[in-house]
Design a protein around this motif. Structure first.
Motif, PDB file in Angstrom:
ATOM      1  N   MET A  43       0.844  -1.202   0.000  1.00  0.00           N
ATOM      2  CA  MET A  43       0.000   0.000   0.000  1.00  0.00           C
ATOM      3  C   MET A  43       0.871   1.241   0.000  1.00  0.00           C
ATOM      4  SD  MET A  43      -2.896  -1.049   2.824  1.00  0.00           S
ATOM      5  CE  MET A  43      -3.847   0.437   2.566  1.00  0.00           C
ATOM      6  N   SER A  44       0.405   2.262  -0.691  1.00  0.00           N
ATOM      7  CA  SER A  44       1.145   3.517  -0.699  1.00  0.00           C
ATOM      8  C   SER A  44       0.961   4.222   0.624  1.00  0.00           C
ATOM      9  CB  SER A  44       0.636   4.415  -1.836  1.00  0.00           C
ATOM     10  OG  SER A  44      -0.666   4.886  -1.547  1.00  0.00           O
ATOM     11  N   ASP A  45       1.811   5.225   0.858  1.00  0.00           N
ATOM     12  CA  ASP A  45       1.714   5.992   2.102  1.00  0.00           C
ATOM     13  C   ASP A  45       0.345   6.631   2.231  1.00  0.00           C
ATOM     14  OD1 ASP A  45       2.921   7.292   4.475  1.00  0.00           O
ATOM     15  OD2 ASP A  45       2.571   9.103   3.311  1.00  0.00           O
ATOM     16  N   THR A  46      -0.192   7.167   1.138  1.00  0.00           N
ATOM     17  CA  THR A  46      -1.510   7.811   1.175  1.00  0.00           C
ATOM     18  C   THR A  46      -2.594   6.797   1.492  1.00  0.00           C
ATOM     19  OG1 THR A  46      -0.842   9.537  -0.367  1.00  0.00           O
ATOM     20  CG2 THR A  46      -3.195   9.122  -0.151  1.00  0.00           C
ATOM     21  N   GLN A  47      -2.508   5.585   0.938  1.00  0.00           N
ATOM     22  CA  GLN A  47      -3.516   4.566   1.186  1.00  0.00           C
ATOM     23  C   GLN A  47      -3.543   4.122   2.640  1.00  0.00           C
ATOM     24  OE1 GLN A  47      -2.143   1.887  -1.931  1.00  0.00           O
ATOM     25  NE2 GLN A  47      -4.093   2.100  -2.997  1.00  0.00           N
ATOM     26  N   GLN A  48      -2.424   4.264   3.340  1.00  0.00           N
ATOM     27  CA  GLN A  48      -2.362   3.858   4.733  1.00  0.00           C
ATOM     28  C   GLN A  48      -2.942   4.919   5.668  1.00  0.00           C
ATOM     29  OE1 GLN A  48       1.697   2.895   5.575  1.00  0.00           O
ATOM     30  NE2 GLN A  48       1.813   1.286   4.031  1.00  0.00           N
ATOM     31  N   ARG A  49      -3.108   6.111   5.197  1.00  0.00           N
ATOM     32  CA  ARG A  49      -3.631   7.196   6.023  1.00  0.00           C
ATOM     33  C   ARG A  49      -5.153   7.244   5.967  1.00  0.00           C
ATOM     34  NH1 ARG A  49       0.532  11.407   6.703  1.00  0.00           N
ATOM     35  NH2 ARG A  49       2.310  10.974   5.353  1.00  0.00           N
ATOM     36  N   LYS A  50      -5.771   7.665   7.070  1.00  0.00           N
ATOM     37  CA  LYS A  50      -7.190   8.001   7.027  1.00  0.00           C
ATOM     38  C   LYS A  50      -7.335   9.369   6.361  1.00  0.00           C
ATOM     39  CE  LYS A  50      -9.044   5.239  10.783  1.00  0.00           C
ATOM     40  NZ  LYS A  50      -9.882   5.244  12.017  1.00  0.00           N
ATOM     41  N   GLN A 103      -4.157  21.091  11.363  1.00  0.00           N
ATOM     42  CA  GLN A 103      -2.754  20.848  11.706  1.00  0.00           C
ATOM     43  C   GLN A 103      -2.612  19.671  12.666  1.00  0.00           C
ATOM     44  OE1 GLN A 103      -1.931  24.929  13.006  1.00  0.00           O
ATOM     45  NE2 GLN A 103      -0.415  25.120  11.368  1.00  0.00           N
ATOM     46  N   LYS A 104      -3.532  19.565  13.619  1.00  0.00           N
ATOM     47  CA  LYS A 104      -3.471  18.461  14.579  1.00  0.00           C
ATOM     48  C   LYS A 104      -3.732  17.130  13.884  1.00  0.00           C
ATOM     49  CE  LYS A 104      -3.177  19.041  18.438  1.00  0.00           C
ATOM     50  NZ  LYS A 104      -2.068  19.053  19.412  1.00  0.00           N
ATOM     51  N   LEU A 105      -4.687  17.088  12.987  1.00  0.00           N
ATOM     52  CA  LEU A 105      -4.984  15.860  12.246  1.00  0.00           C
ATOM     53  C   LEU A 105      -3.804  15.458  11.370  1.00  0.00           C
ATOM     54  CD1 LEU A 105      -8.672  16.665  11.247  1.00  0.00           C
ATOM     55  CD2 LEU A 105      -7.950  14.849  12.807  1.00  0.00           C
ATOM     56  N   LEU A 106      -3.205  16.441  10.705  1.00  0.00           N
ATOM     57  CA  LEU A 106      -2.039  16.170   9.866  1.00  0.00           C
ATOM     58  C   LEU A 106      -0.898  15.579  10.694  1.00  0.00           C
ATOM     59  CD1 LEU A 106      -2.112  19.419   7.716  1.00  0.00           C
ATOM     60  CD2 LEU A 106      -2.209  17.095   6.778  1.00  0.00           C
ATOM     61  N   PHE A 141      -3.300  11.797   9.618  1.00  0.00           N
ATOM     62  CA  PHE A 141      -4.385  11.895   8.651  1.00  0.00           C
ATOM     63  C   PHE A 141      -3.890  12.589   7.380  1.00  0.00           C
ATOM     64  CE2 PHE A 141      -6.887  11.204  12.412  1.00  0.00           C
ATOM     65  CZ  PHE A 141      -8.116  10.711  11.991  1.00  0.00           C
ATOM     66  N   ALA A 142      -4.433  12.191   6.245  1.00  0.00           N
ATOM     67  CA  ALA A 142      -4.351  13.018   5.047  1.00  0.00           C
ATOM     68  C   ALA A 142      -5.527  13.977   5.114  1.00  0.00           C
ATOM     69  CB  ALA A 142      -4.450  12.151   3.792  1.00  0.00           C
ATOM     70  N   ARG A 199       6.808  19.019   5.899  1.00  0.00           N
ATOM     71  CA  ARG A 199       7.012  18.125   7.051  1.00  0.00           C
ATOM     72  C   ARG A 199       6.753  16.657   6.692  1.00  0.00           C
ATOM     73  NH1 ARG A 199       4.038  22.463   9.591  1.00  0.00           N
ATOM     74  NH2 ARG A 199       2.141  21.221   9.325  1.00  0.00           N
ATOM     75  N   GLY A 200       6.433  16.401   5.427  1.00  0.00           N
ATOM     76  CA  GLY A 200       6.146  15.036   5.010  1.00  0.00           C
ATOM     77  C   GLY A 200       4.719  14.616   5.259  1.00  0.00           C
ATOM     78  N   GLU A 201       3.834  15.576   5.500  1.00  0.00           N
ATOM     79  CA  GLU A 201       2.427  15.280   5.738  1.00  0.00           C
ATOM     80  C   GLU A 201       1.649  15.386   4.431  1.00  0.00           C
ATOM     81  OE1 GLU A 201       2.757  17.219  10.230  1.00  0.00           O
ATOM     82  OE2 GLU A 201       1.783  18.337   8.605  1.00  0.00           O
ATOM     83  N   GLU A 202       0.486  14.736   4.382  1.00  0.00           N
ATOM     84  CA  GLU A 202      -0.334  14.721   3.174  1.00  0.00           C
ATOM     85  C   GLU A 202      -1.495  15.706   3.322  1.00  0.00           C
ATOM     86  OE1 GLU A 202      -2.172  13.959  -0.452  1.00  0.00           O
ATOM     87  OE2 GLU A 202      -0.133  13.534   0.213  1.00  0.00           O
TER      88      GLU A 202
END
Length: 254
Positions: free
Chosen positions: A1-8, A25-28, A32-33, A54-57
């Protein structure tokens, strides 16, 4: 699974400032994406850039929630990019001039209703449809109800009416969502320190006619509370949460 697919996948409306920005910001930061919706593109794009650094989606998605076609386009973007939605935070809102009801223009009334109520309906409607059809099905919807869902401030007919209506919508969606594993709850916020609440520190009208300075709380505490609701498994739900500055004039008679 891709990184995005692993995120809610979460959608936050009114994400460009205040409570919406803090919660996004807290969800990121919690993995979370987050799709960042709001009327102004610039603050959303700035937040997206900061998150990606920061590597967040994050995905900036300018949208006027009062526009049914724009909301549909927003959800088509979510379907195309992510294929699902796990969390909707209905946060976008606005107020009207602080005047007696007989001085409140019909245009100002409709502007508040369109954003605070119809906008929530449009986003909830689209989320509900996506959540009940996706695989695995289900998701969570959290509405920003406000302390005004319980008690009015002086000169707040439009805002208070819409926030009381949000409570009814929350209950109905909570009920109707059960068979589709859709949880719906409400967070009622009092005096979070944001630009919108700056007037509290200067003094605002009270029920007895006086003008008084009111205590504020850190908006990060609201984000923490929202995250708690968001991270619950779908078999559990915070139906209603009130988070407020402890000493604000809400509980009691004064």
């Amino acid at each position: 699974m891709s990184d995005t697919q692993q995120r809610k996948i979460a959608l936050v409306t009114g994400a460009g400032s205040g409570i919406g920005r803090a919660c996004a910001q807290k969800l990121l930061a919690s993995g979370f994406a987050v799709v960042l919706a709001g009327r102004r593109a610039a603050p959303l794009e700035a937040l997206e850039g900061e998150a990606r650094a920061r590597g967040e989606e994050a995905l900036a998605a300018p949208c006027d929630v009062t526009d049914a076609a724009a909301v549909e386009a927003l959800f088509e973007t979510i379907r195309t990019r992510y294929g699902r939605l796990d969390l909707l935070f209905n946060n976008a809102g606005r107020n009207a001039p602080a005047v007696d009801i007989d001085e409140l223009s019909v245009d100002d009334w409709r502007a508040v209703v369109d954003t605070n109520l119809t906008g929530v309906f449009l986003c909830t409607r689209a989320s509900f449809g996506l959540m009940k059809r996706q695989t695995p099905r289900g998701g969570r919807i959290i509405n920003n109800g406000s302390i005004s869902a319980h008690a009015p401030r002086p000169f707040s007919a439009a805002y208070t009416a819409t926030k009381h209506a949000i409570t009814g919508l929350t209950k109905t969606v909570s009920l109707d969502g059960r068979r589709y594993d859709i949880a719906c709850g409400q967070i009622d916020i009092g005096n979070a320190a944001t630009e919108m609440a700056e007037r509290m520190a200067r003094g605002v009208p009270q029920a007895n006619g006086e003008i008084a300075v009111e205590p504020l709380m850190d908006v990060e505490l609201v984000a923490d509370a929202l995250l708690h609701m968001a991270q619950l498994p779908l078999e559990a739900n915070v139906q209603f949460m009130t988070i407020m500055a402890t000493k604000m004039p809400f509980v009691g008679r004064g």
